[in-house]
Design a protein around this motif. Structure first.
Motif, short mmCIF file in Angstrom:
data_model
loop_
_atom_site.label_atom_id
_atom_site.label_comp_id
_atom_site.label_asym_id
_atom_site.label_seq_id
_atom_site.Cartn_x
_atom_site.Cartn_y
_atom_site.Cartn_z
N VAL A 58 22.57 -14.45 -1.85
CA VAL A 58 21.19 -14.91 -1.61
C VAL A 58 21.07 -16.41 -1.90
CG1 VAL A 58 18.79 -14.70 -2.34
CG2 VAL A 58 20.20 -12.65 -2.08
N MET A 59 21.66 -16.86 -3.00
CA MET A 59 21.61 -18.28 -3.36
C MET A 59 22.33 -19.14 -2.32
SD MET A 59 19.86 -18.66 -6.16
CE MET A 59 18.79 -17.35 -5.55
N MET A 60 23.46 -18.66 -1.81
CA MET A 60 24.21 -19.42 -0.80
C MET A 60 23.45 -19.51 0.51
SD MET A 60 28.22 -18.36 -1.35
CE MET A 60 27.98 -16.59 -1.14
N TYR A 61 22.65 -18.49 0.81
CA TYR A 61 21.91 -18.47 2.07
C TYR A 61 20.73 -19.44 2.06
CZ TYR A 61 18.56 -16.88 5.56
OH TYR A 61 17.65 -16.85 6.59
N LEU A 62 20.09 -19.60 0.91
CA LEU A 62 18.88 -20.42 0.84
C LEU A 62 19.17 -21.88 1.16
CD1 LEU A 62 17.22 -19.00 -2.40
CD2 LEU A 62 16.58 -18.53 -0.03
N ILE B 106 33.50 -9.64 3.34
CA ILE B 106 33.33 -10.37 4.60
C ILE B 106 31.98 -11.09 4.62
CG2 ILE B 106 33.04 -10.11 7.11
CD1 ILE B 106 35.14 -7.91 7.02
N VAL B 107 30.94 -10.41 4.15
CA VAL B 107 29.61 -11.03 4.10
C VAL B 107 29.63 -12.25 3.18
CG1 VAL B 107 27.24 -10.71 3.30
CG2 VAL B 107 28.32 -8.95 4.69
N VAL B 108 30.28 -12.14 2.02
CA VAL B 108 30.39 -13.27 1.09
C VAL B 108 31.08 -14.44 1.78
CG1 VAL B 108 31.47 -14.10 -1.03
CG2 VAL B 108 30.36 -11.87 -0.99
N GLU B 109 32.16 -14.17 2.51
CA GLU B 109 32.92 -15.23 3.17
C GLU B 109 32.09 -15.89 4.27
OE1 GLU B 109 37.00 -16.83 2.83
OE2 GLU B 109 35.79 -15.43 1.67
N VAL B 110 31.40 -15.10 5.08
CA VAL B 110 30.61 -15.63 6.20
C VAL B 110 29.42 -16.44 5.69
CG1 VAL B 110 29.13 -15.00 8.15
CG2 VAL B 110 31.32 -13.85 7.83
N VAL B 111 28.68 -15.89 4.73
CA VAL B 111 27.51 -16.59 4.19
C VAL B 111 27.95 -17.85 3.44
CG1 VAL B 111 25.54 -16.43 2.62
CG2 VAL B 111 26.17 -14.48 4.03
N SER B 112 29.09 -17.79 2.77
CA SER B 112 29.62 -18.96 2.07
C SER B 112 29.97 -20.06 3.05
CB SER B 112 30.85 -18.57 1.25
OG SER B 112 31.38 -19.70 0.57
N ALA B 113 30.58 -19.70 4.19
CA ALA B 113 30.89 -20.69 5.22
C ALA B 113 29.62 -21.24 5.85
CB ALA B 113 31.78 -20.06 6.29
N TYR B 114 28.65 -20.38 6.10
CA TYR B 114 27.38 -20.80 6.68
C TYR B 114 26.62 -21.74 5.73
CZ TYR B 114 22.33 -20.40 7.37
OH TYR B 114 20.99 -20.67 7.47
N GLY B 115 26.63 -21.43 4.45
CA GLY B 115 25.93 -22.24 3.46
C GLY B 115 26.71 -23.45 3.00
N SER B 116 27.91 -23.69 3.55
CA SER B 116 28.77 -24.82 3.15
C SER B 116 29.02 -24.79 1.65
CB SER B 116 28.13 -26.15 3.55
OG SER B 116 27.91 -26.20 4.94
N VAL B 117 29.28 -23.59 1.12
CA VAL B 117 29.49 -23.42 -0.31
C VAL B 117 30.98 -23.38 -0.66
CG1 VAL B 117 29.04 -21.95 -2.32
CG2 VAL B 117 27.31 -22.19 -0.53
N GLY B 118 31.69 -22.41 -0.09
CA GLY B 118 33.12 -22.33 -0.37
C GLY B 118 33.51 -21.22 -1.33
N PHE B 119 32.55 -20.41 -1.78
CA PHE B 119 32.88 -19.26 -2.62
C PHE B 119 33.68 -18.24 -1.81
CE2 PHE B 119 29.38 -19.39 -6.11
CZ PHE B 119 30.16 -20.31 -6.80
N VAL C 244 31.27 -20.72 12.42
CA VAL C 244 30.25 -20.50 11.38
C VAL C 244 30.07 -21.76 10.53
CG1 VAL C 244 29.62 -19.17 9.34
CG2 VAL C 244 30.64 -18.02 11.29
N MET C 245 31.18 -22.42 10.17
CA MET C 245 31.09 -23.64 9.36
C MET C 245 30.35 -24.73 10.11
SD MET C 245 34.69 -23.93 7.24
CE MET C 245 35.80 -23.66 8.61
N MET C 246 30.65 -24.90 11.40
CA MET C 246 29.95 -25.88 12.22
C MET C 246 28.46 -25.52 12.33
SD MET C 246 31.60 -28.51 13.46
CE MET C 246 33.26 -29.12 13.79
N PHE C 247 28.20 -24.25 12.58
CA PHE C 247 26.82 -23.79 12.71
C PHE C 247 26.04 -24.01 11.42
CE2 PHE C 247 23.67 -20.37 12.21
CZ PHE C 247 22.89 -20.59 13.33
N GLY C 248 26.68 -23.69 10.29
CA GLY C 248 26.02 -23.86 9.00
C GLY C 248 25.76 -25.32 8.68
N ARG C 249 26.68 -26.19 9.07
CA ARG C 249 26.49 -27.63 8.80
C ARG C 249 25.32 -28.19 9.60
NH1 ARG C 249 25.37 -31.64 7.24
NH2 ARG C 249 26.58 -33.42 6.48
#
Length: 521
Positions: free
Chosen positions: A381-385, A450-463, A501-506
């Motif tokens: 949730v924190m990575m998505y915000l 998988i959700v953690v990886e995708v949301v992390s890439a989308y949020g530019s986090v890296g977890f 996903v990384m490009m989209f998140g950026r």
């Protein structure tokens, strides 16, 4: 002869004015191009050139292991989009390749790219003022020195309170000068924080032998590590030259305390700090421009310069998020294996550092796969915000939304999905590409990971939860645990999806209001 002379003079007059106006027009064209397309091309081009340099330079393990092209391009995109997703171990890269990654993170960070955009905005406004001046004066006087004299005179009259001159042109000139002043403030902020960060990290490594010995045993250059860590932390990328990220430094509380402010100054609290800097500098320099920036924030059009109320609420919201995560993390992980061997003080600082990183930074002192599911869901949730999320009562600016909708057009407005919809689509696509591994290795390849990886890439986090051979239901004797992200075990198709996903998140800021056409009844 008189007629010929007059005709020749008129031709020169026409050519001079036409050339001047065309020159101004050509300089305005790039600023009018769609910002999304410009930034997409920018990030893709930088990622491509980063890949080329990483490919040309020799890795540290050139005798035993060479990263594949897909992994090098993945790493380049990850650094450029400050996502810090990894498919190879970081200690594979040589010192020269680490320098390339430093440059990619530096020019791919949000503050740098926004600063470049602000500079173009200043040039655009300057050209508009010049064109306006040309339209009201003799076109043959297309001389920058004369225009600057007019601008100086108008600004001095505005500053002295004399409004007998053209009020509109004076206000436009003040806006132009205010944007220029803001450019210098952002540039100074960008340089000062990172120079101070590098100095503090270098000093800490020189004074604390335990941290210095970690780098010595790994064969890492101390200066490169200091610069790399500071740039990555300030850009909220999360890459570190060590395979284990910050796990090897979890007992070095001093280093963690040095990095915590850089995490906040480089992302979630940047608008609040920027507004404070503008206010503080306005007390001693450029008072007129400072007042304009503080009072006419929305007219400046700089995304990171928030109104006073929003900037204040942002500090409270960020503090609330961190406190909530800190309490939950300490209550559930105080006696966990990840914090084993640390005293109470080190556990407190480590827990604070870990919870600070869930919003975009992505550095970690624990193995995320060993955390409780409740914490993982909270981290998702924190990575998505978005970084400037505020749940306190900030009034929405409907006029801004209407202007965006009018520019994009009704058709595009109707077909855009919400951010959650895109994340669901990307997660489904990854589950399709990795469907065989989901059946054969369910403890590693599960939907939550998988959700953690995708949301992390989308949020530019890296977890990342990583991959562990110990969790295999069908043990493979050839399996070796590696210190890279969970996506390192994905298929090439899955990695390509994560690159998207990384490009989209950026670039997600261009679609934050998507999905408004969909009504749930």
């Amino acid at each position: 002869m008189t007629n010929i002379s007059s005709f020749s003079k008129a031709c020169r007059h026409l050519c001079s004015s036409t050339w001047c106006l065309m020159s101004c027009f050509c300089r305005l064209i790039p600023a009018r191009v769609n910002s999304f397309c410009v930034q997409l091309c920018y990030f893709f081009s930088v990622s491509f050139f980063g890949f080329v340099f990483l490919k040309v330079l020799e890795p540290r393990t050139h005798d035993s292991f060479r990263p594949r092209n897909i992994d090098l391009f993945f790493t380049s995109v990850s650094a450029t989009t400050v996502s810090s997703m990894s498919t190879v171990e970081m200690e594979v890269f040589s010192n020269s390749q680490l320098i390339v990654l430093i440059i990619l993170m530096l020019i791919g960070g949000e503050i740098f790219t926004s600063m470049v955009g602000l500079l173009f905005k200043f040039q655009l406004k300057k050209m508009e003022n010049k064109i306006s001046s040309l339209a009201d004066s003799d076109p043959s006087t297309c001389q920058s020195s004369e225009l600057e004299m007019v601008e100086k005179r108008d600004f001095e009259s505005l500053e002295s309170g004399n409004h007998e001159t053209s009020l509109d042109s004076s206000v436009d000139l003040l806006k132009c000068k205010s944007i220029k002043f803001l450019c210098f403030v952002v540039l100074g902020y960008f340089i000062a924080v990172q120079v101070l960060g590098v100095s503090l990290v270098s000093t800490y490594l020189a004074l604390v032998s335990s941290a210095r010995n970690v780098l010595k045993n790994k064969g890492l250059n101390s200066l490169t590590f200091s610069i790399f860590t500071t740039v990555s932390t300030f850009a909220n990328c999360g890459f570190l030259p060590t395979n284990e990220n910050m796990v090897v430094f979890k007992s070095n509380s001093g280093l963690l305390l040095i990095l915590i402010p850089q995490i906040l100054l480089g992302n979630t609290l940047f608008p609040s700090c920027l507004r404070f800097c503008v206010w503080f500098l306005g007390k001693f320099f450029k008072k007129v421009e400072s007042n304009y920036l503080l009072k006419k924030t929305s007219e400046v059009g700089y995304f990171h310069l928030l109104p006073s109320q929003h900037a204040s609420y942002l500090v409270v919201t960020v503090s609330g998020f961190v406190l909530t995560q800190f309490i939950l993390f300490c209550s559930m992980e105080w006696n966990s294996a990840g914090l084993h061997g640390l005293n109470s003080y080190q556990k407190i600082i480590g827990s604070l550092f870990q919870t600070m990183n869930t919003r975009y930074a992505g550095e970690s002192i624990v193995d995320l796969s060993a955390l409780s599911s409740a914490l993982l869901v909270l981290f998702v949730v924190m990575m998505y915000l978005p970084p400037y999320t505020s749940f306190l009562p900030v009034k929405d600016d409907e006029e801004i939304y209407k202007k965006k909708r009018n520019r994009r057009g009704r058709l595009l407005e109707n077909i855009l999905f919400s951010q959650l919809s895109y994340l669901a689509i990307f997660t489904i696509l990854v589950c399709i590409t990795e469907r065989q591994k989901l059946k054969e290795d369910p403890l590693n390849f599960n939907v939550l990971n998988i959700v953690v990886e995708v949301v992390s890439a989308y949020g530019s986090v890296g977890f990342t939860t990583g991959y562990s051979c110990d969790r295999q239901t069908q043990p493979d004797s050839n399996c070796v645990n590696k210190f890279y992200g969970f996506s390192g075990k994905w298929s090439d198709e899955g990695k390509i999806i994560l690159i998207v996903v990384m490009m989209f998140g950026r670039l997600k800021k261009f679609n934050m209001d998507g999905g408004r056409a969909w009504k749930l009844l």
